[in-house]
Design a protein around this motif. Structure first.
Motif, mmCIF file in Angstrom:
data_model
loop_
_atom_site.group_PDB
_atom_site.id
_atom_site.type_symbol
_atom_site.label_atom_id
_atom_site.label_comp_id
_atom_site.label_asym_id
_atom_site.label_seq_id
_atom_site.Cartn_x
_atom_site.Cartn_y
_atom_site.Cartn_z
ATOM 1 N N THR A 178 0.867 -1.170 0.000
ATOM 2 C CA THR A 178 0.000 0.000 0.000
ATOM 3 C C THR A 178 0.904 1.219 0.000
ATOM 4 O O THR A 178 1.935 1.232 0.674
ATOM 5 C CB THR A 178 -0.903 0.016 1.245
ATOM 6 O OG1 THR A 178 -1.804 -1.100 1.179
ATOM 7 C CG2 THR A 178 -1.714 1.291 1.355
ATOM 8 N N VAL A 179 0.519 2.223 -0.738
ATOM 9 C CA VAL A 179 1.278 3.464 -0.762
ATOM 10 C C VAL A 179 0.393 4.563 -0.181
ATOM 11 O O VAL A 179 -0.829 4.576 -0.397
ATOM 12 C CB VAL A 179 1.777 3.784 -2.197
ATOM 13 C CG1 VAL A 179 0.656 4.114 -3.131
ATOM 14 C CG2 VAL A 179 2.824 4.860 -2.193
ATOM 15 N N SER A 180 1.004 5.455 0.599
ATOM 16 C CA SER A 180 0.254 6.522 1.255
ATOM 17 C C SER A 180 0.755 7.889 0.805
ATOM 18 O O SER A 180 1.821 8.005 0.179
ATOM 19 C CB SER A 180 0.410 6.414 2.780
ATOM 20 O OG SER A 180 1.727 6.771 3.162
ATOM 21 N N GLU A 181 0.001 8.913 1.142
ATOM 22 C CA GLU A 181 0.421 10.277 0.834
ATOM 23 C C GLU A 181 1.807 10.555 1.404
ATOM 24 O O GLU A 181 2.638 11.191 0.761
ATOM 25 C CB GLU A 181 -0.565 11.281 1.433
ATOM 26 C CG GLU A 181 -1.915 11.294 0.806
ATOM 27 C CD GLU A 181 -2.890 12.180 1.556
ATOM 28 O OE1 GLU A 181 -3.695 12.851 0.887
ATOM 29 O OE2 GLU A 181 -2.856 12.202 2.810
ATOM 30 N N GLY A 182 2.054 10.074 2.597
ATOM 31 C CA GLY A 182 3.351 10.290 3.237
ATOM 32 C C GLY A 182 4.496 9.676 2.453
ATOM 33 O O GLY A 182 5.600 10.229 2.418
ATOM 34 N N ASP A 183 4.247 8.528 1.819
ATOM 35 C CA ASP A 183 5.291 7.900 1.009
ATOM 36 C C ASP A 183 5.714 8.815 -0.142
ATOM 37 O O ASP A 183 6.901 8.925 -0.448
ATOM 38 C CB ASP A 183 4.813 6.557 0.462
ATOM 39 C CG ASP A 183 4.550 5.540 1.555
ATOM 40 O OD1 ASP A 183 5.305 5.508 2.541
ATOM 41 O OD2 ASP A 183 3.576 4.782 1.418
ATOM 42 N N PHE A 184 4.742 9.468 -0.756
ATOM 43 C CA PHE A 184 5.057 10.403 -1.838
ATOM 44 C C PHE A 184 5.833 11.605 -1.299
ATOM 45 O O PHE A 184 6.815 12.037 -1.894
ATOM 46 C CB PHE A 184 3.776 10.875 -2.530
ATOM 47 C CG PHE A 184 3.099 9.817 -3.351
ATOM 48 C CD1 PHE A 184 3.515 9.551 -4.642
ATOM 49 C CD2 PHE A 184 2.045 9.084 -2.823
ATOM 50 C CE1 PHE A 184 2.884 8.580 -5.410
ATOM 51 C CE2 PHE A 184 1.414 8.118 -3.585
ATOM 52 C CZ PHE A 184 1.832 7.859 -4.875
#
Length: 132
Positions: free
Chosen positions: A49-55
């Motif tokens: 899963t990718v989150s806003e924080g990862d970006f």
């Protein structure tokens, strides 16, 4: 109670592919007002899963300007955290789902081969226990 009763099937969800560009991922998340989104391979396997924080951390770590066109050279697989939002198998029990919901907004669900089949949301788990 079986997890299937709470499952939001893959066909009714948005997800992104691990080989999508960061720009494609950001645009899809923004279009659907998501803060996190499941990531799968082209053959349907759940990879994370990718989150806003990862970006955000990617932009900071790579010292990019944050310009959306600049994000086309990077792929979603480049920012995945291997331990973030792990999936459960379809045979999982309600106790395990509840434990996962303490730390995850949604729990990805896979079949025995690791193929992504959907999610169970924290809200649906809480609703189940309230109505029980």
């Amino acid at each position: 109670m079986n997890v299937i009763m709470l499952l939001k099937h893959k066909d009714s969800l948005k997800y992104i592919y691990e080989d999508n560009t960061l720009r494609q991922g950001l645009e899809k998340m923004r279009a659907h007002s998501y803060t996190a989104i499941p990531v799968i391979t082209r053959d349907g396997k759940y990879v994370g899963t990718v989150s806003e924080g990862d970006f955000l951390w990617h932009i900071i770590d790579k010292k990019t300007s944050g310009d959306i066109e600049e994000q086309e050279e990077f792929r979603i697989r480049d920012i995945l955290r291997p331990d973030f939002n792990p999936a459960v198998k379809i045979s999982v029990g309600m106790d395990e789902l509840l434990a996962r919901a303490m730390n995850q907004n949604f729990i990805p669900v896979t079949d025995d081969l690791g193929t992504f089949i959907g999610i169970v949301t924290r809200q649906d788990i809480i609703r189940y226990f309230v109505n029980k």
